[in-house]
Design an enzyme around this catalytic site. Sequence first.
Site: not given
Length: 455
Positions: A155, A394
């Site tokens: 982060h 995907d």
Amino acid sequence: MVVTIKSCHVVKPAKPTWTGRVSLSEWDQIGTITHVPTIYFYKSSPKWPTQSNAIINNLKDSLSHALVPFYLLAGRLHWIGRGRLELECNAMGVTLTEAESESKLEDLGDLPSTEYQYLIPNVDYTIPLHELPLLLVQLTIFQCGGISLGLRISHAVVDGKSALQFMSEWARISRGEPLGTLPFLDRKVLRAGDPPVARPQFDHAEFGLPPLLLGELSNAEERKKKTTIAMLRLTKTQVEKLKNMANEGRSIDSGRGYTRYETLTGHVWRSACKARRHKPEQPTALGVCVDSRGRMQPPLPDGYFGNASLDVIAVSQAGELLSKPLGYAASKIREAIETVTNEYVISAIDFLKNQPDLTRFQDIHALGGAEGPFYGNPNIAVVSWLTLPIYGLDFGWGKEIYMGPGTHDFDGDSLLLPSPNEDGSVILAICLQVAHMEAFKKCFYEDILSNSLQA
């Protein structure tokens, strides 16, 4: 769950990339600076490659090509003193682990599962920071043929929007498609590395310590208490009921109605106060994460790759929140969000640049620290993923059947996610103390039910 590690690869950029030190922005260096977990699950499909090692090889190859434009992720962080960090672009690479599980996907039961810890890579924070990869990925193949893809990403280098951009582009490369949006890597647009130019224009209460429980001198005891997580779903009808409750009595002249986020977050805040049995005079703060990309003048460039979110706070007393309608809580949240203007962001950057040390603004709880912001009891933080493209990842063998945050065990951390089936429902992922969770669930649903019965 038994998970066996089969192999571990260090994946480096497929081509030579720029090397050197990069100054991080102030937003990169405050708040959570450790690695954030997410996980994806995929059912086996006829579209999947047949060779046993084809999936890991595809991921390894596409990841190495993704690290060319996203070469920052192949670098390493360095402490440079005064609680500040720098990023060394050195193409040291990221880790990709292949694992096998004797379990089936259905054995996990309700998601999220406590078994996540075996499916998401661990980060050993006893290792010096400059040796830690910024991205760790674990592919786990289940006995049923299904797989999980668990990740931890630093982060200190990216926020949620940038992390999702990287994942989306990695998947595009895996499918053999060109990049959709190039990452914009120049942090100078947020004055990274520049000296302060002025004193802050605003007070910036968000950088102060949030309220403590009445009678307590620190949050040390609250930090130690055992926590648990829950995923709570609200149907589209329930979301609409809450919005109607929040906007009840508002005139046309009072401006646009309260949003889904303002409404749901107000409801979470009130429910937490009830569940924690706060006294009416108990001060409580709500942390709100606001994306500054479109609020800057000019807006940050498309594909800005880094942290660009500012945490602001709404503050009230528990008695006020609970004695007044939901619209009151929503109004406090809107006030906090609307403070984030171009001038406010510039002022916040100057505030941080003028600090002698940034350590007290960093959440290093995962590193064993007891300082930094803590949004546990009597406070709470609600992050929104409602408008982020979190679903449909995907890699060439179909979309995930489930995506969600990994394990998070800090009291008061919560996340709003849209339903994956696009039916208008919303999921709240929340971590609270064990002692408060059942009461929270009851309050969370009871208020909606009692309102609908009155109607």
